[in-house]
Design a protein around this motif. Structure first.
Motif, PDB file in Angstrom:
ATOM      1  N   ALA A 129       0.675  -1.112  -0.420  1.00 44.90           N
ATOM      2  CA  ALA A 129       0.152  -0.199   0.182  1.00 44.90           C
ATOM      3  C   ALA A 129       0.695   0.944  -0.127  1.00 44.90           C
ATOM      4  O   ALA A 129       1.977   1.236   0.972  1.00 44.90           O
ATOM      5  CB  ALA A 129      -1.267  -0.098   1.407  1.00 44.90           C
ATOM      6  N   PRO A 130       0.545   2.204  -0.624  1.00 43.00           N
ATOM      7  CA  PRO A 130       1.420   3.077  -0.469  1.00 43.00           C
ATOM      8  C   PRO A 130       1.879   4.282   0.396  1.00 43.00           C
ATOM      9  O   PRO A 130       2.419   4.723   0.198  1.00 43.00           O
ATOM     10  CB  PRO A 130       1.008   4.076  -2.511  1.00 43.00           C
ATOM     11  CG  PRO A 130       0.551   3.737  -3.472  1.00 43.00           C
ATOM     12  CD  PRO A 130       0.073   2.596  -2.316  1.00 43.00           C
ATOM     13  N   ASP A 131       0.450   4.178   0.980  1.00 41.65           N
ATOM     14  CA  ASP A 131       0.195   4.673   2.579  1.00 41.65           C
ATOM     15  C   ASP A 131       1.272   4.039   3.098  1.00 41.65           C
ATOM     16  O   ASP A 131       1.883   4.968   4.306  1.00 41.65           O
ATOM     17  CB  ASP A 131      -0.734   5.436   3.285  1.00 41.65           C
ATOM     18  CG  ASP A 131      -2.148   5.825   1.865  1.00 41.65           C
ATOM     19  OD1 ASP A 131      -1.379   6.536   0.901  1.00 41.65           O
ATOM     20  OD2 ASP A 131      -3.248   5.186   1.822  1.00 41.65           O
ATOM     21  N   ALA A 132       1.739   2.945   3.327  1.00 43.77           N
ATOM     22  CA  ALA A 132       2.251   1.810   3.984  1.00 43.77           C
ATOM     23  C   ALA A 132       3.372   2.275   3.686  1.00 43.77           C
ATOM     24  O   ALA A 132       4.383   2.049   4.752  1.00 43.77           O
ATOM     25  CB  ALA A 132       1.727   0.587   4.145  1.00 43.77           C
ATOM     26  N   PHE A 133       3.985   2.726   3.060  1.00 39.98           N
ATOM     27  CA  PHE A 133       5.555   2.643   2.550  1.00 39.98           C
ATOM     28  C   PHE A 133       5.823   3.958   3.349  1.00 39.98           C
ATOM     29  O   PHE A 133       7.502   3.396   4.114  1.00 39.98           O
ATOM     30  CB  PHE A 133       5.589   2.965   1.730  1.00 39.98           C
ATOM     31  CG  PHE A 133       7.058   2.896   1.222  1.00 39.98           C
ATOM     32  CD1 PHE A 133       7.713   1.595   0.484  1.00 39.98           C
ATOM     33  CD2 PHE A 133       7.710   4.585   0.502  1.00 39.98           C
ATOM     34  CE1 PHE A 133       9.262   1.970   0.039  1.00 39.98           C
ATOM     35  CE2 PHE A 133       9.240   3.978   0.697  1.00 39.98           C
ATOM     36  CZ  PHE A 133       9.912   2.726  -0.068  1.00 39.98           C
ATOM     37  N   ASP A 134       5.474   4.615   3.661  1.00 40.98           N
ATOM     38  CA  ASP A 134       5.830   6.193   4.716  1.00 40.98           C
ATOM     39  C   ASP A 134       5.792   5.490   6.174  1.00 40.98           C
ATOM     40  O   ASP A 134       6.858   6.384   6.429  1.00 40.98           O
ATOM     41  CB  ASP A 134       4.687   7.296   4.256  1.00 40.98           C
ATOM     42  CG  ASP A 134       4.492   7.985   3.358  1.00 40.98           C
ATOM     43  OD1 ASP A 134       5.805   7.019   2.238  1.00 40.98           O
ATOM     44  OD2 ASP A 134       3.596   8.670   2.883  1.00 40.98           O
ATOM     45  N   HIS A 135       5.397   4.322   6.453  1.00 46.66           N
ATOM     46  CA  HIS A 135       6.208   3.822   8.386  1.00 46.66           C
ATOM     47  C   HIS A 135       7.133   2.771   7.959  1.00 46.66           C
ATOM     48  O   HIS A 135       7.043   2.354   9.301  1.00 46.66           O
ATOM     49  CB  HIS A 135       4.257   3.743   8.532  1.00 46.66           C
ATOM     50  CG  HIS A 135       3.470   4.778   8.181  1.00 46.66           C
ATOM     51  ND1 HIS A 135       2.808   5.461   9.665  1.00 46.66           N
ATOM     52  CD2 HIS A 135       2.421   4.623   7.472  1.00 46.66           C
ATOM     53  CE1 HIS A 135       1.915   6.689   8.089  1.00 46.66           C
ATOM     54  NE2 HIS A 135       1.110   6.141   7.900  1.00 46.66           N
ATOM     55  N   ILE A 136       7.636   2.698   7.044  1.00 41.42           N
ATOM     56  CA  ILE A 136       8.664   1.519   6.642  1.00 41.42           C
ATOM     57  C   ILE A 136       9.582   2.593   6.955  1.00 41.42           C
ATOM     58  O   ILE A 136       9.986   3.368   6.550  1.00 41.42           O
ATOM     59  CB  ILE A 136       8.429   0.848   5.642  1.00 41.42           C
ATOM     60  CG1 ILE A 136       7.380   0.337   5.261  1.00 41.42           C
ATOM     61  CG2 ILE A 136       9.813   0.249   5.506  1.00 41.42           C
ATOM     62  CD1 ILE A 136       7.730  -0.332   3.853  1.00 41.42           C
TER      63      ILE A 136
END
Length: 56
Positions: free
Chosen positions: A47-54
């Motif tokens: 999910a593109p939104d989840a990538f920011d939290h990696i």
């Protein structure tokens, strides 16, 4: 377009090449310190939104 070339593009081999290309693009962007394109992340099932939290 012939049904043969359409089946390759939409079938297993087309999907495999799409995943390999997306993985390459995401890897290159990550190593360069850039955010990968959302389209490439979606192809990989991220999910593109989840990538920011990696974490890096």
């Amino acid at each position: 377009m012939s049904s043969y070339s359409k089946s390759i593009r939409e079938g297993f081999f087309g999907r495999a090449f799409a995943v390999i290309g997306a993985a390459n693009a995401v890897s290159a962007a990550f190593e360069a310190g850039r955010r990968p394109k959302g389209r490439d992340l979606k192809v990989l099932g991220i999910a593109p939104d989840a990538f920011d939290h990696i974490g890096r």
